[in-house]
Design an enzyme around this catalytic site. Sequence first.
Site, short mmCIF file in Angstrom:
data_model
loop_
_atom_site.label_atom_id
_atom_site.label_comp_id
_atom_site.label_asym_id
_atom_site.label_seq_id
_atom_site.Cartn_x
_atom_site.Cartn_y
_atom_site.Cartn_z
N GLY A 5 84.30 81.31 34.00
CA GLY A 5 84.20 82.05 35.24
C GLY A 5 85.29 83.29 35.20
O GLY A 5 86.53 82.86 34.72
N ARG A 30 79.41 82.26 28.64
CA ARG A 30 79.37 80.98 28.30
C ARG A 30 78.88 80.72 26.96
O ARG A 30 77.95 81.80 26.95
CB ARG A 30 78.97 80.17 29.41
CG ARG A 30 79.78 80.47 30.74
CD ARG A 30 79.37 79.24 31.88
NE ARG A 30 80.44 79.11 32.62
CZ ARG A 30 80.68 79.79 33.71
NH1 ARG A 30 79.71 80.54 34.23
NH2 ARG A 30 81.70 79.34 34.54
N ASP A 34 89.12 75.08 32.89
CA ASP A 34 88.79 74.09 32.34
C ASP A 34 87.96 73.86 31.10
O ASP A 34 88.48 73.53 29.96
CB ASP A 34 88.27 72.88 33.58
CG ASP A 34 88.40 71.64 33.06
OD1 ASP A 34 89.25 70.94 33.07
OD2 ASP A 34 87.19 71.09 32.61
N THR A 48 91.41 80.92 36.63
CA THR A 48 90.20 80.33 37.53
C THR A 48 90.69 80.63 39.03
O THR A 48 91.76 79.92 39.39
CB THR A 48 89.87 78.76 37.23
OG1 THR A 48 88.90 78.59 38.03
CG2 THR A 48 91.13 78.03 36.87
N ASP A 55 89.71 78.30 41.18
CA ASP A 55 89.64 76.98 41.59
C ASP A 55 90.96 76.21 41.68
O ASP A 55 91.05 75.40 42.46
CB ASP A 55 88.59 76.11 40.80
CG ASP A 55 87.13 76.52 41.02
OD1 ASP A 55 86.94 77.17 41.79
OD2 ASP A 55 86.34 76.00 40.06
N ASP A 65 92.12 74.29 39.51
CA ASP A 65 92.05 72.93 39.24
C ASP A 65 92.56 72.32 37.93
O ASP A 65 91.98 71.22 37.57
CB ASP A 65 90.57 72.52 39.46
CG ASP A 65 89.91 73.35 38.43
OD1 ASP A 65 90.38 74.25 37.99
OD2 ASP A 65 88.51 73.28 38.13
N MET A 71 83.76 78.07 47.07
CA MET A 71 83.76 77.48 45.84
C MET A 71 84.60 76.35 45.47
O MET A 71 85.62 76.25 46.30
CB MET A 71 83.91 78.85 44.77
CG MET A 71 82.67 79.54 44.56
SD MET A 71 82.94 80.70 43.48
CE MET A 71 81.39 81.51 43.23
N ARG A 73 83.82 73.20 43.14
CA ARG A 73 82.85 72.12 42.98
C ARG A 73 83.76 70.87 42.63
O ARG A 73 83.32 69.71 43.15
CB ARG A 73 82.32 72.50 41.23
CG ARG A 73 80.99 71.65 41.38
CD ARG A 73 80.19 72.03 39.90
NE ARG A 73 79.72 73.69 40.15
CZ ARG A 73 78.36 73.86 40.92
NH1 ARG A 73 77.69 72.75 40.97
NH2 ARG A 73 78.27 74.92 40.85
P1 ADP Z 1 85.69 77.66 32.72
O1 ADP Z 1 86.65 77.85 31.62
O2 ADP Z 1 85.40 78.51 33.68
O3 ADP Z 1 85.64 75.97 33.18
P2 ADP Z 1 83.14 76.82 31.41
O4 ADP Z 1 83.13 75.41 31.63
O5 ADP Z 1 81.75 77.69 31.34
O6 ADP Z 1 84.20 77.79 32.08
O7 ADP Z 1 83.51 76.90 29.58
C1 ADP Z 1 83.42 78.22 28.88
C2 ADP Z 1 83.11 78.03 27.64
O8 ADP Z 1 84.20 77.18 26.80
C3 ADP Z 1 81.61 77.41 27.08
O9 ADP Z 1 80.74 78.20 27.59
C4 ADP Z 1 81.79 76.87 25.88
O10 ADP Z 1 81.49 77.90 24.88
C5 ADP Z 1 83.48 76.50 25.76
N1 ADP Z 1 83.62 75.00 25.91
C6 ADP Z 1 83.70 74.19 27.14
N2 ADP Z 1 83.75 73.09 26.88
C7 ADP Z 1 83.60 72.79 25.68
C8 ADP Z 1 84.08 71.70 24.61
N3 ADP Z 1 84.09 70.56 24.95
N4 ADP Z 1 83.87 72.10 23.22
C9 ADP Z 1 83.74 73.39 22.68
N5 ADP Z 1 83.60 74.41 23.39
C10 ADP Z 1 83.61 74.35 25.12
#
Ligand code: ADP
Length: 326
Positions: free
Chosen positions: A14, A75, A106, A129, A131, A133, A173, A175
Site C-alpha cells: 500500500g 502487489r 508488513d 504504511t 496503519d 502497525d 482504515m 484492518r
Molecule cells: P504491505 O507491505 O502494504 O503490507 P502486502 O501485504 O500487499 O503490502 O505485501 C506486498 C508484497 O510483498 C506482496 O504483493 C508480495 O509480493 C510480497 N510479500 C508479502 N508477503 C510475502 C511473503 N511471505 N513472502 C514473499 N513475498 C511476500
Amino acid sequence: MAAIKTIGVLTSGGDAPGMNAAIRAVTRSAIFNGFKVKGIYRGYKGLVDDEIVDLQTQSVSGIMHHGGTILKTARCKEFMTVEGRKQAYENMKKHDIDALVVIGGDGSLSGAQQFAKEFDIPIVGIPGTIDNDLSGTDHTIGYDTALNTIMWCVDRIRDTASSHERLFIIEVMGRESSFLALNGALASGAEAAIIPEIASKVDQLSELIQSGFRKSKNSSIALVAESPVTGGAMGVAERVKKEFPQYNVRVTILGHLQRGGSPTAQDRILASRMGAAAIDALMEGQRNIMIGDDDEKMIYVPFSKAIRHTKTIDTDLLDVLHRLSI
Ligand code: ADP
C-alpha cells in the site's frame, strides 16, 4: 560479505504519504556516501520483470511534497513463489545490485525477510504504511498524514452531524490495528472509536448509545476501524437501524482519501531520517533489519520482531476518549 557498491530501492504494498521523501533520502544519502543507486519500479514486480533504472541526485528532485510514490507500487504474486524470487535475484545480479532498501508495510517486509534468507542479500526495511502497525517503531511513514486527513474530514462531517442532529458512523482504515480509529477519534473529538481489539469484550455500540448521546448532545460521531470484527461502518449502521431505530444514522467511508495527499512535516522528517539511517545501517554491515523510531532516536529492529504483530494500542487512550465524550 562482498563490499556494497550499488543499492537498489523500491516501494511495495500500500502506498503511503512520505514514501517519496524516503526514496529521496535513500538516494541522496547513498550517493553522498559514494554508492550507486538503482530505482526498482512497482515493488517486487519490477524486480521480477526487470523494471530497473539508475537514480541520480536530480532524479529525486521536487518529489518530497507529493503523496504516493514516484517508483510506483504493486502487489506481486510471483514474488510469493521461490521461482519468482529467483528471477528477482537474477535481475538484481544483472544490474549489479548488492543490497536493497525496501519501503513498505508488513507484507513487504515479510517478503524482504524471505528473500534475504534465501539469497543471502543485505536488505534494510523502512516502515511505510498509514496503519502504524509495525512493531519496534513508534511511528510508520504516512501515519501522521493519514491521521491529519481523518481529522480534517471528521471536522467537516461534524458540521452536518450537528446541524441535522444525526449519528454519524465513519469508517477509517486499519484492518489489523486501530491506531487511526483511536487517535483519529481523539484528534477530532469524536464520541467513540469502535475497534476490533476489544470487540469480543465490550459491545462498543451499546456503550456509545448508553453513554449519554442524546442526554447532553444532539449529535454524535463514532469512528469505526475497517475490519470484519467490527463489521465496518455498514455493519454498525445496520445494527443501529435494527436495535436503535430512533436514531437518524448516516455512514461515511473515508476509504482511499486517507492514503493520499501531501505528507505532513512530521512524515517528511521521519522519512528523511529513516532513509539516511537505512544507508548508515548498510554501511555498518547491518542486514535483515527495519529502521524504527524509538523516542525520537533511529534504531534497528530485526525483521522477525517488526512483523510479529505485537504492537498493541494503548487502552488508556480509550479511557481518555470515554471521559471526554460525555
Ligand atoms: P504491505 O507491505 O502494504 O503490507 P502486502 O501485504 O500487499 O503490502 O505485501 C506486498 C508484497 O510483498 C506482496 O504483493 C508480495 O509480493 C510480497 N510479500 C508479502 N508477503 C510475502 C511473503 N511471505 N513472502 C514473499 N513475498 C511476500
